[in-house]
Design a protein around this motif. Sequence first.
Motif, mmCIF file in Angstrom:
data_model
loop_
_atom_site.group_PDB
_atom_site.id
_atom_site.type_symbol
_atom_site.label_atom_id
_atom_site.label_comp_id
_atom_site.label_asym_id
_atom_site.label_seq_id
_atom_site.Cartn_x
_atom_site.Cartn_y
_atom_site.Cartn_z
ATOM 1 N N ARG A 5 66.412 10.583 24.101
ATOM 2 C CA ARG A 5 65.902 9.683 25.154
ATOM 3 C C ARG A 5 64.577 10.181 25.700
ATOM 4 O O ARG A 5 63.692 9.392 26.018
ATOM 5 C CB ARG A 5 66.932 9.572 26.289
ATOM 6 N N GLU B 241 67.518 1.594 21.959
ATOM 7 C CA GLU B 241 68.145 1.488 23.285
ATOM 8 C C GLU B 241 67.077 1.268 24.368
ATOM 9 O O GLU B 241 67.298 0.545 25.332
ATOM 10 C CB GLU B 241 68.896 2.799 23.546
ATOM 11 N N ALA B 242 65.887 1.874 24.161
ATOM 12 C CA ALA B 242 64.811 1.738 25.155
ATOM 13 C C ALA B 242 64.084 0.394 25.016
ATOM 14 O O ALA B 242 63.175 0.112 25.790
ATOM 15 C CB ALA B 242 63.827 2.884 24.993
ATOM 16 N N GLY B 243 64.443 -0.401 24.020
ATOM 17 C CA GLY B 243 63.876 -1.743 23.905
ATOM 18 C C GLY B 243 62.931 -1.953 22.741
ATOM 19 O O GLY B 243 62.323 -3.016 22.620
ATOM 20 N N ASP C 73 56.027 2.990 24.614
ATOM 21 C CA ASP C 73 56.089 1.762 25.409
ATOM 22 C C ASP C 73 56.724 0.668 24.543
ATOM 23 O O ASP C 73 56.129 0.242 23.551
ATOM 24 C CB ASP C 73 54.655 1.386 25.832
ATOM 25 N N PRO C 74 57.930 0.196 24.920
ATOM 26 C CA PRO C 74 58.607 -0.786 24.053
ATOM 27 C C PRO C 74 57.875 -2.121 23.988
ATOM 28 O O PRO C 74 58.097 -2.922 23.084
ATOM 29 C CB PRO C 74 59.988 -0.944 24.709
ATOM 30 N N ALA D 250 67.749 5.951 20.234
ATOM 31 C CA ALA D 250 67.195 5.980 21.591
ATOM 32 C C ALA D 250 66.012 5.007 21.716
ATOM 33 O O ALA D 250 65.834 4.374 22.755
ATOM 34 C CB ALA D 250 66.768 7.391 21.941
ATOM 35 N N LEU D 251 65.220 4.897 20.637
ATOM 36 C CA LEU D 251 64.080 3.975 20.669
ATOM 37 C C LEU D 251 64.581 2.533 20.807
ATOM 38 O O LEU D 251 64.069 1.747 21.606
ATOM 39 C CB LEU D 251 63.246 4.118 19.388
ATOM 40 N N ALA E 139 61.982 9.031 23.331
ATOM 41 C CA ALA E 139 61.778 7.577 23.368
ATOM 42 C C ALA E 139 61.015 7.148 24.622
ATOM 43 O O ALA E 139 60.286 6.153 24.605
ATOM 44 C CB ALA E 139 63.129 6.876 23.301
ATOM 45 N N ARG E 140 61.161 7.937 25.700
ATOM 46 C CA ARG E 140 60.506 7.595 26.966
ATOM 47 C C ARG E 140 58.975 7.505 26.818
ATOM 48 O O ARG E 140 58.321 6.824 27.577
ATOM 49 C CB ARG E 140 60.883 8.654 28.006
#
Length: 248
Positions: free
Chosen positions: A93, A123-125, A100-101, A120-121, A96-97
Amino acid sequence: MSLPALRTFEQRIERQLRLLELKKTIIERNIGRHIRLFEQRRDDIGKRIEDQIRQFERKRGIRLDDEVRFIRSWIERPLSIGAVTPSSKMLARAMARYVDPHSDGPVVELGPGTGPVTAALVEAGVDPSRLVLVEFNPAFCRILRTRYPSATLVQGDAYSMRRLLETLLLQPAAAVVSGLPLVTKPMRQRLRLIRDAFDLMLPGAPFVQFTYSVASPLPRRLSGFSVEASERIWMNIPPARVWVYRKN
Ligand SMILES: C[S@@+](CC[C@H](N)C(=O)[O-])C[C@H]1O[C@@H](n2cnc3c(N)ncnc32)[C@H](O)[C@@H]1O
């Protein structure tokens, strides 16, 4: 030098060469024996670890298939896998933060392994169809193909990223996220990798890399680059840090 003296000299050299040949054969035999012993021991250690994991699974009623696959691959090629277990959710995570999705363009992941950072990517959108996964381990590729059927999977060497992705990417990448064990490579090769990555990316896009080592895997004072680092992520085996490099 007289002729008889030359002959004696020649004979001495020949004797020494024969002796060297003999020593070489003995050394080769010894090396072979050590390699066989090492391989045997490596397999035993691998089996023991796998048995312990299976026992743990039975006790807890859980499955740890990715961990077992990872350990098997590590036993076969420790340096190229570079880790004994997949990254934790916390570390994945944290990686992935930095992506920018909502940005435009593909998101390239180098060395996704069994896919914790990929998960995680998503999940982050990040839409899975934007993902371009470059992994050279065939067992991991099979897993990724089933888990992320809409992603583009490239089975190949991430250090040849320029050749592999140049024609594949239809627009500049929004980010390159790397799980490669960079520190096992010489600095020259690491620098070539990041330069190739920046050539495929939008200006200002992040190159995201995790590492278990204390120092940045790339020089902190690279001209024309900015560097930032996350806190140390303790919830990972071993604890790790995320480094982010951007071209100014
Ligand atoms: C430390 S593991 C990280 C795996 C995953 N990203 C994670 O966080 O659990 C390194 C991964 O990079 C892959 N890898 C190593 N060298 C590679 C290379 N030259 N090209 C493509 N993949 C590579 C390994 O097979 C492995 O899956």
